[in-house]
Design a protein around this motif. Structure first.
Motif, PDB file in Angstrom:
ATOM      1  N   LEU A  53      29.761  19.643  35.161  1.00 42.69           N
ATOM      2  CA  LEU A  53      29.909  20.639  34.095  1.00 42.69           C
ATOM      3  C   LEU A  53      30.595  20.034  32.877  1.00 42.69           C
ATOM      4  CD1 LEU A  53      30.975  23.809  36.115  1.00 42.69           C
ATOM      5  CD2 LEU A  53      28.707  23.154  35.333  1.00 42.69           C
ATOM      6  N   LEU A  57      29.000  19.677  29.165  1.00 46.11           N
ATOM      7  CA  LEU A  57      29.677  20.190  27.973  1.00 46.11           C
ATOM      8  C   LEU A  57      29.919  19.088  26.945  1.00 46.11           C
ATOM      9  CD1 LEU A  57      32.185  22.494  29.845  1.00 46.11           C
ATOM     10  CD2 LEU A  57      30.598  23.275  28.044  1.00 46.11           C
ATOM     11  N   THR A  86      38.757  21.948  29.170  1.00 49.71           N
ATOM     12  CA  THR A  86      37.723  22.726  29.851  1.00 49.71           C
ATOM     13  C   THR A  86      38.357  23.784  30.746  1.00 49.71           C
ATOM     14  OG1 THR A  86      36.331  20.764  29.898  1.00 49.71           O
ATOM     15  CG2 THR A  86      35.680  22.581  31.332  1.00 49.71           C
ATOM     16  N   ALA A  98      23.816  24.512  28.808  1.00 47.00           N
ATOM     17  CA  ALA A  98      25.019  24.204  28.039  1.00 47.00           C
ATOM     18  C   ALA A  98      24.718  24.332  26.560  1.00 47.00           C
ATOM     19  CB  ALA A  98      25.500  22.800  28.343  1.00 47.00           C
ATOM     20  N   GLY A 114      31.984  24.508  23.407  1.00 46.77           N
ATOM     21  CA  GLY A 114      30.815  24.529  24.272  1.00 46.77           C
ATOM     22  C   GLY A 114      30.975  25.521  25.407  1.00 46.77           C
ATOM     23  N   ARG A 115      29.834  25.901  25.962  1.00 44.95           N
ATOM     24  CA  ARG A 115      29.848  26.806  27.114  1.00 44.95           C
ATOM     25  C   ARG A 115      28.714  26.442  28.050  1.00 44.95           C
ATOM     26  NH1 ARG A 115      29.009  29.238  22.565  1.00 44.95           N
ATOM     27  NH2 ARG A 115      31.061  30.144  22.585  1.00 44.95           N
ATOM     28  N   VAL A 116      28.924  26.669  29.329  1.00 45.36           N
ATOM     29  CA  VAL A 116      27.870  26.499  30.324  1.00 45.36           C
ATOM     30  C   VAL A 116      27.579  27.868  30.908  1.00 45.36           C
ATOM     31  CG1 VAL A 116      27.224  25.523  32.562  1.00 45.36           C
ATOM     32  CG2 VAL A 116      28.482  24.126  30.920  1.00 45.36           C
TER      33      VAL A 116
END
Length: 153
Positions: A53, A57, A86, A98, A114-116
């Motif tokens: 992850l 990101l 994070t 992402a 950023g985002r997942v």
């Protein structure tokens, strides 16, 4: 939902290739990557490992930072991560998306978010990061390897 084919990454990153990340959009300070989680991405809980992850990101935000230089040869300067924070909200499974966004930049620095999102569209992880724009790494004279330069070799 119809799946669109991925774009080509503007530079070759062997680690990203190994992880199976795909670039799906790039431009105007934004980037979107996707990855289908496979067994090699899992942690002991059998969900996406946090390192996967964080890498997703990092790459999404770095591409968002570089996207403002798309009109320049080789997509302008490369970026290196200076710092990244994070937060993990929930387990990530299935196809992950992402999204990276450039929030602010100077001539030498880029500040991104950023985002997942998980397969269900829910937020799995969020990050902020600072990147430094560089034309070469100090010390060894390494140059950024663009796809165009590599194909010409």
């Amino acid at each position: 939902m119809k799946r669109t084919p991925p774009l080509s990454f503007p530079v070759r990153i062997p680690f990203v290739e190994q992880l199976g990340f795909e670039l799906h959009s790039l431009g105007d300070g934004r980037a979107e990557l996707r990855v289908d989680i496979r067994e090699s991405h899992l942690n002991s809980w059998e969900v996406a490992h946090g390192g996967v992850l964080m890498s997703l990101l990092d790459v999404a935000m770095a591409h968002a930072a570089r996207s403002i230089h798309m009109h320049q040869e080789g997509m302008g300067p490369g970026v290196v991560t200076i710092e990244m924070k994070t937060s993990f909200m929930r387990p990530a499974e299935g196809e992950l998306r992402a999204q990276g966004e450039l929030l602010h930049h100077t001539a030498t620095m880029a500040f991104c978010e950023g985002r997942v999102l998980g397969e269900d569209g829910r937020l799995c992880a969020h990050a902020t990061a600072t990147f430094k724009y560089l034309r070469a790494l100090p010390g060894q004279g390494r140059q950024l390897k663009s796809l165009q330069r590599r194909e010409a070799d």
